[in-house]
Design a protein around this motif. Structure first.
Motif, PDB file in Angstrom:
ATOM      1  N   LEU A 297      51.806   2.517  69.788  1.00 48.64           N
ATOM      2  CA  LEU A 297      52.564   2.355  71.028  1.00 48.64           C
ATOM      3  C   LEU A 297      53.773   3.287  71.067  1.00 48.64           C
ATOM      4  O   LEU A 297      54.099   3.861  72.117  1.00 48.64           O
ATOM      5  N   ALA A 298      54.437   3.456  69.909  1.00 53.20           N
ATOM      6  CA  ALA A 298      55.587   4.353  69.848  1.00 53.20           C
ATOM      7  C   ALA A 298      55.172   5.796  70.081  1.00 53.20           C
ATOM      8  O   ALA A 298      55.862   6.551  70.773  1.00 53.20           O
ATOM      9  N   ASP A 299      54.043   6.207  69.496  1.00 51.52           N
ATOM     10  CA  ASP A 299      53.514   7.560  69.704  1.00 51.52           C
ATOM     11  C   ASP A 299      53.087   7.770  71.155  1.00 51.52           C
ATOM     12  O   ASP A 299      53.419   8.785  71.775  1.00 51.52           O
ATOM     13  N   ARG A 300      52.349   6.826  71.665  1.00 50.69           N
ATOM     14  CA  ARG A 300      51.688   7.003  72.970  1.00 50.69           C
ATOM     15  C   ARG A 300      52.645   6.789  74.133  1.00 50.69           C
ATOM     16  O   ARG A 300      52.550   7.469  75.157  1.00 50.69           O
ATOM     17  N   PHE A 301      53.577   5.855  73.995  1.00 50.91           N
ATOM     18  CA  PHE A 301      54.454   5.523  75.114  1.00 50.91           C
ATOM     19  C   PHE A 301      55.920   5.747  74.747  1.00 50.91           C
ATOM     20  O   PHE A 301      56.447   6.826  74.970  1.00 50.91           O
ATOM     21  N   SER A 302      56.548   4.740  74.156  1.00 49.16           N
ATOM     22  CA  SER A 302      57.985   4.814  73.885  1.00 49.16           C
ATOM     23  C   SER A 302      58.306   3.971  72.666  1.00 49.16           C
ATOM     24  O   SER A 302      57.931   2.794  72.604  1.00 49.16           O
ATOM     25  N   SER A 303      59.000   4.566  71.690  1.00 48.10           N
ATOM     26  CA  SER A 303      59.359   3.803  70.491  1.00 48.10           C
ATOM     27  C   SER A 303      60.379   2.714  70.806  1.00 48.10           C
ATOM     28  O   SER A 303      60.301   1.601  70.281  1.00 48.10           O
ATOM     29  N   SER A 304      61.338   3.015  71.688  1.00 50.55           N
ATOM     30  CA  SER A 304      62.337   2.002  72.050  1.00 50.55           C
ATOM     31  C   SER A 304      61.693   0.871  72.841  1.00 50.55           C
ATOM     32  O   SER A 304      62.036  -0.310  72.663  1.00 50.55           O
ATOM     33  N   GLY A 305      60.735   1.201  73.707  1.00 50.51           N
ATOM     34  CA  GLY A 305      60.019   0.159  74.431  1.00 50.51           C
ATOM     35  C   GLY A 305      59.179  -0.697  73.507  1.00 50.51           C
ATOM     36  O   GLY A 305      59.104  -1.924  73.670  1.00 50.51           O
ATOM     37  N   ALA A 306      58.535  -0.053  72.520  1.00 47.64           N
ATOM     38  CA  ALA A 306      57.744  -0.811  71.544  1.00 47.64           C
ATOM     39  C   ALA A 306      58.625  -1.781  70.764  1.00 47.64           C
ATOM     40  O   ALA A 306      58.240  -2.932  70.518  1.00 47.64           O
ATOM     41  N   LEU A 307      59.820  -1.336  70.383  1.00 49.40           N
ATOM     42  CA  LEU A 307      60.739  -2.204  69.640  1.00 49.40           C
ATOM     43  C   LEU A 307      61.273  -3.336  70.523  1.00 49.40           C
ATOM     44  O   LEU A 307      61.463  -4.464  70.050  1.00 49.40           O
ATOM     45  N   ALA A 308      61.509  -3.047  71.807  1.00 52.62           N
ATOM     46  CA  ALA A 308      61.979  -4.099  72.724  1.00 52.62           C
ATOM     47  C   ALA A 308      60.930  -5.197  72.876  1.00 52.62           C
ATOM     48  O   ALA A 308      61.242  -6.397  72.837  1.00 52.62           O
ATOM     49  N   ILE A 309      59.671  -4.802  73.050  1.00 52.86           N
ATOM     50  CA  ILE A 309      58.585  -5.782  73.153  1.00 52.86           C
ATOM     51  C   ILE A 309      58.452  -6.560  71.853  1.00 52.86           C
ATOM     52  O   ILE A 309      58.245  -7.782  71.848  1.00 52.86           O
ATOM     53  N   ASN A 310      58.563  -5.856  70.739  1.00 56.73           N
ATOM     54  CA  ASN A 310      58.471  -6.471  69.416  1.00 56.73           C
ATOM     55  C   ASN A 310      59.473  -7.617  69.273  1.00 56.73           C
ATOM     56  O   ASN A 310      59.109  -8.744  68.908  1.00 56.73           O
ATOM     57  N   ALA A 311      60.741  -7.332  69.570  1.00 52.10           N
ATOM     58  CA  ALA A 311      61.796  -8.344  69.407  1.00 52.10           C
ATOM     59  C   ALA A 311      61.601  -9.512  70.366  1.00 52.10           C
ATOM     60  O   ALA A 311      61.822 -10.680  70.005  1.00 52.10           O
ATOM     61  N   LEU A 312      61.196  -9.220  71.598  1.00 53.80           N
ATOM     62  CA  LEU A 312      61.015 -10.290  72.594  1.00 53.80           C
ATOM     63  C   LEU A 312      59.863 -11.212  72.204  1.00 53.80           C
ATOM     64  O   LEU A 312      59.961 -12.442  72.347  1.00 53.80           O
ATOM     65  N   LEU A 313      58.774 -10.652  71.710  1.00 56.99           N
ATOM     66  CA  LEU A 313      57.661 -11.481  71.252  1.00 56.99           C
ATOM     67  C   LEU A 313      58.090 -12.403  70.116  1.00 56.99           C
ATOM     68  O   LEU A 313      57.724 -13.584  70.079  1.00 56.99           O
TER      69      LEU A 313
END
Length: 425
Positions: A297-313
């Motif tokens: 997800l970090a490669d394909r889209f956004s690393s910061s977005g991947a981390l935001a989703i990670n923390a929220l989950l």
């Protein structure tokens, strides 16, 4: 074993295709990095959670005190990380990894004979912590970043797959009746020694053997706007650096708390230790998938977005541990927490490379680890102290959920900037 000199000589004679050789050696470095991370981080954290109660009895300490052992490991990781980042450029990754294996082995060998809890904490803080750091995230992810200029997130996801954390809890539970607490520590010490031959095969970067990184020489814009090394002062003035430090500190600090308190939380809810260890193993197993998923997800889209989703989950599923839950729901909790925990390092590695560039990767990774110390060192003992003060885990778990929400907001605030960087490249 082929030496770096032999590789460079053969390439110079045109005997080998440079791209094929770089790809082959790069894959070898990924495999060694995977082994290094799993030994250093996996054995240390993967065995501790199911031995917490045994360590309490062996040293005669309470839950808050025994939690300090991994906090001292985390403290050592943070303190030594900037030094590792500096030493990588001076003496290289290979000697650091070899030293880490020797220190870790000595530390685990000495723990059973420690004279008391203070001696145990000293061993964890002065030998196990620094030793596992030298085998851990900063040198391994720098190694991968040195060898590959594309798809770093997926490759970092591979090396960060927590395979040992998956099998260690069940293995320890099965072996304890036979080996005892001391025997477990001695086996762990022997595993570090057994890894030494592979660590001697590390090649720090493709340039050391006359090659380019797989994917070609990296050349891209970064948020820092610098292609050369940034100073610590410059990093401290960067809002991107400060936000990722805050977010990763909260996420990783809560993750350390999970490793320390997950089994005690479940046993206090009436589940036996075998089922608790099984859930801890599930958490580790899904960490394997999470490492790959969030790297992708970090490669394909956004690393910061991947981390935001990670923390929220993680904020959502930690609620399960507060509410009276059936075992099936606890399995869901273990799956999601494990996947998210396993995906943090690979996504953060892409973030550091994308925002600060290859030249700053080791320095930024090391300094960010140092500045997350207050979170990583404090959260687990505070959770233990609150549990002892209030008699249950409800309040500390609610606090951890709030911390995850704050971390998610920090990462989400960086998504737009990162998308501009991706578009510029």
């Amino acid at each position: 074993m082929t030496t770096g000199f032999d590789e460079a000589t053969a390439i110079g004679k045109g005997a080998i295709d440079p791209e094929a050789r770089a790809s082959r050696l790069g894959r070898r470095m990924v495999a060694i990095g995977f082994l290094s991370i799993n030994l250093g981080i996996g054995l240390c954290y993967g065995t501790f959670g199911v031995m917490v109660l045994d360590i309490e009895r062996h040293f005669g300490v309470g839950r808050a005190e025994v939690s300090l052992a991994l906090s001292f490991v985390a403290l050592a990781h943070g303190l030594i990380a900037p030094v590792i980042g500096m030493l990588i450029g001076r003496i290289g990754i290979r000697p650091l990894m070899i030293a880490g294996a020797l220190m870790s082995s000595l530390g685990f060998m000495l723990i059973p004979s420690a004279s008391g809890s203070l001696a145990m904490f000293a061993i964890y803080g002065l030998l196990v912590g620094p030793g596992t750091a030298l085998l851990g995230v900063v040198p391994v992810l720098t190694l991968v970043n040195n060898w590959f200029s594309r798809n770093q997130g997926r490759l970092m996801g591979i090396v960060m797959m927590p395979v040992v954390i998956t099998v260690a809890p069940l293995a320890v539970v099965a072996a304890k009746p036979v080996l005892g607490l001391a025997g477990i520590f001695y086996v762990v010490a022997g595993l570090f020694i057994g890894a030494l031959p592979l660590l001697f095969a590390v090649i720090d970067a493709p340039e050391r053997v006359g090659l380019e990184p797989v994917g070609g020489a990296p050349a891209h814009a970064s948020a820092s706007g610098a292609s050369e090394a940034l100073t610590a002062f410059q990093l401290w003035r960067s809002p991107h650096f400060l936000l990722i430090v805050l977010a990763s500190g909260l996420i990783v600090g809560a993750g350390v708390s999970k490793n320390v308190h997950f089994v005690p939380i479940l046993t206090e809810q009436g589940w036996d230790i075998s089922r608790a260890a099984f859930l801890l193993s599930i958490s580790g197993a899904t960490g394997i998938a999470g490492s790959l998923l969030f790297g992708y997800l970090a490669d394909r889209f956004s690393s910061s977005g991947a981390l935001a989703i990670n923390a929220l989950l993680q904020a959502c599923v930690w609620l399960i541990l507060i509410l009276p839950s059936p075992f099936a729901l606890l399995v869901v909790d273990a799956v999601v927490i494990g996947a998210c925990g396993g995906g943090v390092a690979s996504a953060k590695g892409v973030f550091v490379n994308r925002f600060f560039g290859r030249a700053n990767f080791a320095r930024v990774s090391g300094l960010s680890a140092l500045t997350t110390i207050p979170f990583v060192f404090a959260i687990s003992p505070i959770v233990g102290a609150l549990r002892e003060g209030f008699g249950n885990y409800d309040l500390p778990l609610a606090a951890i959920i709030i911390l995850f929400i704050v971390a998610s907001a920090c990462c989400a605030s960086l998504v737009r900037t990162e998308k501009r960087l991706i578009a510029a490249n």
